[in-house]
Design an enzyme around this catalytic site. Structure first.
Site, PDB file in Angstrom:
ATOM      1  CG  ASP A 281      -1.813   1.001   1.353  1.00 37.55           C
ATOM      2  OD1 ASP A 281      -2.119   1.779   0.273  1.00 37.55           O
ATOM      3  OD2 ASP A 281      -2.908   1.050   2.287  1.00 37.55           O
ATOM      4  CG  ASP A 282      -0.026   5.014  -0.291  1.00 35.59           C
ATOM      5  OD1 ASP A 282      -0.689   4.789  -0.883  1.00 35.59           O
ATOM      6  OD2 ASP A 282      -0.330   5.897   0.800  1.00 35.59           O
TER       7      ASP A 282
ATOM      8  CB  CYS B 166      -6.122   3.497  -1.824  1.00 36.75           C
ATOM      9  SG  CYS B 166      -4.537   4.091  -0.968  1.00 36.75           S
TER      10      CYS B 166
ATOM     11  NE  ARG C 249      -6.115  -0.558  -1.664  1.00 37.81           N
ATOM     12  CZ  ARG C 249      -5.358  -1.204  -0.906  1.00 37.81           C
ATOM     13  NH1 ARG C 249      -5.340  -2.718  -0.551  1.00 37.81           N
ATOM     14  NH2 ARG C 249      -4.276  -0.635  -0.654  1.00 37.81           N
TER      15      ARG C 249
ATOM     16  CE  LYS D  59      -6.225   0.765   1.884  1.00 32.80           C
ATOM     17  NZ  LYS D  59      -5.187   2.119   1.688  1.00 32.80           N
TER      18      LYS D  59
ATOM     19  CG  HIS E 212     -10.240   2.013   0.815  1.00 34.56           C
ATOM     20  ND1 HIS E 212      -8.931   2.725   0.107  1.00 34.56           N
ATOM     21  CD2 HIS E 212     -10.857   2.995   1.488  1.00 34.56           C
ATOM     22  CE1 HIS E 212      -9.236   3.900   0.593  1.00 34.56           C
ATOM     23  NE2 HIS E 212     -10.498   4.207   1.163  1.00 34.56           N
TER      24      HIS E 212
ATOM     25  CG  HIS F 190      -1.437   4.129   3.620  1.00 30.58           C
ATOM     26  ND1 HIS F 190      -1.795   5.181   4.290  1.00 30.58           N
ATOM     27  CD2 HIS F 190      -2.346   4.401   2.335  1.00 30.58           C
ATOM     28  CE1 HIS F 190      -2.751   6.107   3.889  1.00 30.58           C
ATOM     29  NE2 HIS F 190      -3.226   5.767   2.705  1.00 30.58           N
TER      30      HIS F 190
ATOM     31  CG  ASP G 233      -2.101   0.709  -3.257  1.00 30.18           C
ATOM     32  OD1 ASP G 233      -1.202   1.316  -2.826  1.00 30.18           O
ATOM     33  OD2 ASP G 233      -2.966   1.157  -2.486  1.00 30.18           O
ATOM     34  CG  ASN G 234      -1.162   4.312  -4.581  1.00 33.48           C
ATOM     35  OD1 ASN G 234      -2.494   3.904  -4.239  1.00 33.48           O
ATOM     36  ND2 ASN G 234       0.000   4.513  -3.895  1.00 33.48           N
TER      37      ASN G 234
ATOM     38  CE  LYS H 184      -2.571   7.687  -2.153  1.00 32.56           C
ATOM     39  NZ  LYS H 184      -2.786   7.324  -0.503  1.00 32.56           N
TER      40      LYS H 184
END
Length: 538
Positions: free
Chosen positions: A40-41, A78, A82, A135, A137, A226, A332-333, A382
């Site tokens: 994540d991130d 995010c 997803r 996660k 989201h 993240h 994710d990014n 991002k």
């Protein structure tokens, strides 16, 4: 007498042969377990095998003995990423064109719609047990959780972010954060650390699945790294002091390692230090120490994620399923340049932002300075759809099939994961599901790439997020940022860091790619960002 014996022995031999043949055939055709691990991130250069100084031995081993795709893409944020990963569609088609806040436009409703299916829903139909940890989201209201979208079990965060030690403590005004265990809220106890806790359940699912005799699909969606920057003291201690050389030197070191590793080619240049990042030598010693600590905590978060990937792999080995398990890893990014400031955060969190990053009660981020290092050598972060927002490491381990390291520079995308899982599992993608028509998948199976064979790939790939737009076809990439809305053209093969704008030199190419983008955006329901209705919470 010998003849009489033969009458009885021969059928037994035939039966034994048939049973052995059947067993052999069963082993050969056994459906693989499939694990998708999502960071994540995490920036493009943040793991060891992509140039980082951070220790990620488990991912490095996966890369050394597996497939590495160096031009793989996410959806730059995010929730959209997803939604795209889970459904094999562009995020707008799945109803998550922006974030999880509700808008009246169907492509922006803020949760997975009924005209898409998740990988879990499809693989359940092929005889798989389906598990998720981490996660979600893509739908925060009860009834839109993972167990409502095909997962047999889930443990993790329903929302987008939170403290790693106290994850249900809200950081925005009037916010409710939920840790879920299946369809119930879960109250974390003392000693909770999110990265470990999510992996605990992933390991549990793998061990419990052995008794079922069925293959499994596991979606392991870490929240690391993240913000907020939260790590365990032993992990932080490994990295304190390693970032005092400053961001310029660190970026150059990563850049050189990336070239040596073949992650980027020799024509790529290192993008300039971001305009929002000051000269390192203009900082006071105290300011340098604060940043060093932030980076140490950030590196420790990735280190701990890698440790837990090692735990997951160990559980697979102990189950005897290592050769028959496919593991895919990505982010994710790109790295996040976000900071903890402004009215979007509670006064308590704004105060916690002033504490040292290694303090468990802190709530801080590493901002543009850290993100610029994480995304070496790429441009922006991002949210934007330049390479710094959309490029991700992509690693695949499949010991039964991948016998030696494979590297591919062909462009791939999140939408390909659904098609890949279908190809691996023998599942069928439905045209209808629970009485609803299902949009055709946009992806192309990566199984040929995994097998080291030619892959036709995509004619073009597309991005749109909050007005930021891009299209890539072959070596060309057309990109613009909002609200400037001016197209820039890059030869992405020669100029991965997007430094040489060729839009004036090749106006016909700009026109052609713009038309491709417009056709795509109209087809999937993109609404110009300034024309979207006001968002509201679910």
């Amino acid at each position: 007498m010998n003849f009489i014996k033969a009458i009885f022995i021969f059928p037994a031999l035939v039966l034994a042969f048939n049973q052995a043949h059947a067993q052999k055939k069963h082993v050969v055709t056994k459906k693989p377990n499939i694990i998708i691990i999502l960071a994540d991130d995490m920036g493009y250069s943040d793991i060891g095998c992509f140039g980082s100084e951070t220790q990620t031995p488990n991912l490095d081993r996966m890369a050394k003995t597996g497939l590495v795709m160096t031009q793989f893409y996410n959806a730059s944020r995010c929730c959209p990423s997803r939604a795209s990963l889970l459904t094999g569609l562009y995020q707008h088609q799945a109803g998550v064109g922006d974030m999880v806040n509700h808008r009246v436009e169907p492509a922006y409703q803020g949760w997975l719609n009924n005209n898409c299916v998740t990988i879990a829903e499809v693989l359940k139909g092929a005889g798989y047990n389906t598990y998720m940890a981490g996660k979600w989201h893509v739908g925060t209201a009860p009834g839109r959780w993972p167990v409502n979208r095909g997962f047999d079990h889930h443990f993790g965060l329903i929302d987008g972010a939170g403290s790693y030690f106290d994850p249900t403590n809200p950081y925005r005004p009037n916010q409710k954060l939920t840790i879920a265990l299946d369809d119930q809220s879960y109250v974390p106890q003392k000693g909770f650390y999110a990265t470990d806790a999510y992996a605990d359940y992933a390991v549990k699912y793998i061990k419990d699945n052995k008794q079922s005799g069925k293959p499994f699909f596991l979606y392991m969606a870490f929240t690391a790294p993240h913000w907020p920057l939260h790590a365990l003291p032993a992990d932080v201690a490994k990295y304190k002091g390693k970032y005092m050389a400053g961001w310029d030197k660190l970026r150059k070191q990563r850049f050189n390692r990336m070239k040596q590793l073949g992650i980027i080619n020799t024509t790529t240049t290192l993008s300039p230090r971001d305009s929002k990042v000051p000269d390192w030598n203009s900082l006071t010693d105290a300011e340098k120490t604060v940043w060093d600590e932030k980076m140490a905590v950030y590196a420790a978060m990735i280190d701990r994620m890698d440790q837990n990937i090692g735990r997951i792999k160990q559980a697979i080995r102990e189950s005897g399923e290592e050769n028959n398990t496919v593991i895919m890893f990505l982010s994710d990014n790109g790295a996040s340049s976000e900071s903890i400031k402004g009215p979007g955060f509670t006064p308590e969190m704004l105060a916690a932002n002033q504490k040292p990053a290694s303090d468990p009660s802190s709530f801080t981020a590493y901002g543009f300075e850290g993100a610029n290092v994480s995304n070496t050598p790429l441009t922006l972060f991002k949210h934007w759809v330049y390479e710094g927002g959309t490029a991700t490491p992509f690693i695949v381990s499949y010991p039964a099939v991948i016998k030696k390291h494979i590297e591919s520079k062909q462009p791939g995308h999140l939408v390909d994961l659904m098609a890949t899982c279908i190809d691996l599992s023998g599942a069928k993608y439905p045209s209808t599901y629970k009485g609803n028509s299902i949009k055709p998948t946009e992806g192309i199976s990566l199984l040929p790439v995994i097998k080291g064979k030619p892959w036709k790939g995509h004619d073009a790939l597309f991005w749109e997020h909050e007005g930021n737009r891009a299209v890539r076809q072959g070596s060309w990439k057309l990109v613009s940022d909002y609200p400037a809305n001016k197209w820039h053209l890059y030869n992405i093969v020669e100029d991965r860091s997007e430094q040489n704008d060729l839009s004036v030199k090749y106006p016909q190419t700009v026109k052609k790619l713009e038309q491709l983008y417009n056709n795509w955006s109209n087809r999937i329901g993109v609404v110009p960002f300034e024309k979207l209705s006001k968002s509201k919470s679910e």
